[in-house]
Write a protein that holds these residues in place. Sequence first.
Motif, short mmCIF file in Angstrom:
data_model
loop_
_atom_site.label_atom_id
_atom_site.label_comp_id
_atom_site.label_asym_id
_atom_site.label_seq_id
_atom_site.Cartn_x
_atom_site.Cartn_y
_atom_site.Cartn_z
N ARG A 94 6.60 11.21 -10.04
CA ARG A 94 6.86 9.95 -10.75
C ARG A 94 6.70 8.74 -9.84
O ARG A 94 6.51 7.63 -10.31
N ARG A 95 6.77 8.93 -8.54
CA ARG A 95 6.71 7.79 -7.61
C ARG A 95 5.33 7.61 -6.99
O ARG A 95 5.16 6.80 -6.10
N HIS A 96 4.33 8.37 -7.46
CA HIS A 96 3.02 8.29 -6.82
C HIS A 96 2.37 6.92 -7.05
O HIS A 96 2.40 6.38 -8.14
N LYS A 97 1.80 6.40 -5.97
CA LYS A 97 1.01 5.18 -6.05
C LYS A 97 -0.38 5.49 -5.51
O LYS A 97 -0.51 6.16 -4.49
N LEU A 98 -1.39 5.02 -6.20
CA LEU A 98 -2.75 5.34 -5.79
C LEU A 98 -2.99 4.98 -4.32
O LEU A 98 -2.81 3.84 -3.91
#
Length: 247
Positions: A84-88
């Motif tokens: 849920r916390r992934h950032k490109l």
Amino acid sequence: MFAFIFLAAQAIATAAPVVERVDETSYLLGLAVDASLNVAQGQARLAPAAKRACGARLVTLGRYRFVAEEGKNRFEQELLCLDRRHKLSLIERAAGNAALEPSRPDQQAVLATSYRYFAAKDAGRYAEAHQALSGRMKSRFPLAEWTRSARGFNAEAGAVRGRRVVEITWYKNPEGAPEPGLYVAADFSADFERAEFVCGYLMWQVQPDGTFRLAREEQNMAPKRPSGRAIAQIDRDPLRSRMGCKD
């Protein structure tokens, strides 16, 4: 006879899904179904199993298809369990001269966005799907006009039987783009009840916060012949090539 048919249908409706782990973030779910089940119903029945498999991670449904083998029908659904916390990771690199080398979570973020968009369109949730468009696309294709087009395609193509993203390609400041930036194309193939084949691509523009907005969409269809006879392979392959289809 009717009692047997009822009991058989009841057994299918209560059959437990099969959950096969592919790797640390993805699963393949399988479900015995009857021929009347649609995609939305199949996904709803798989929802509890998907939630159990992903746990605290974000449940994202990927490619899907109906399979008929030996008189039995099965619904197969890819499941992606995302952070849920992934950032490109590509956003910062795209600002410099570094090569565009997407991570697996980057690729999965594109898949998740693309399949959510397909699900909304295929289920007739047109207002929801329209929200995925960029500001330029919304100005060019207002909701009412865009909905008429999408509804018309669904009416002509019939029920969706499968969707699959076949290739993902990243671009930095591509030629012909409405504005400079980071873009990603998701080429897809799809199966519909009244279509010989459907293919096309979604061109997503990456936003500063790592989300995506649809900058362009192309969808091509070869309708089934009135006779019901399939297009011969010798004619099918060149037709798919002219339409830009990828496998």
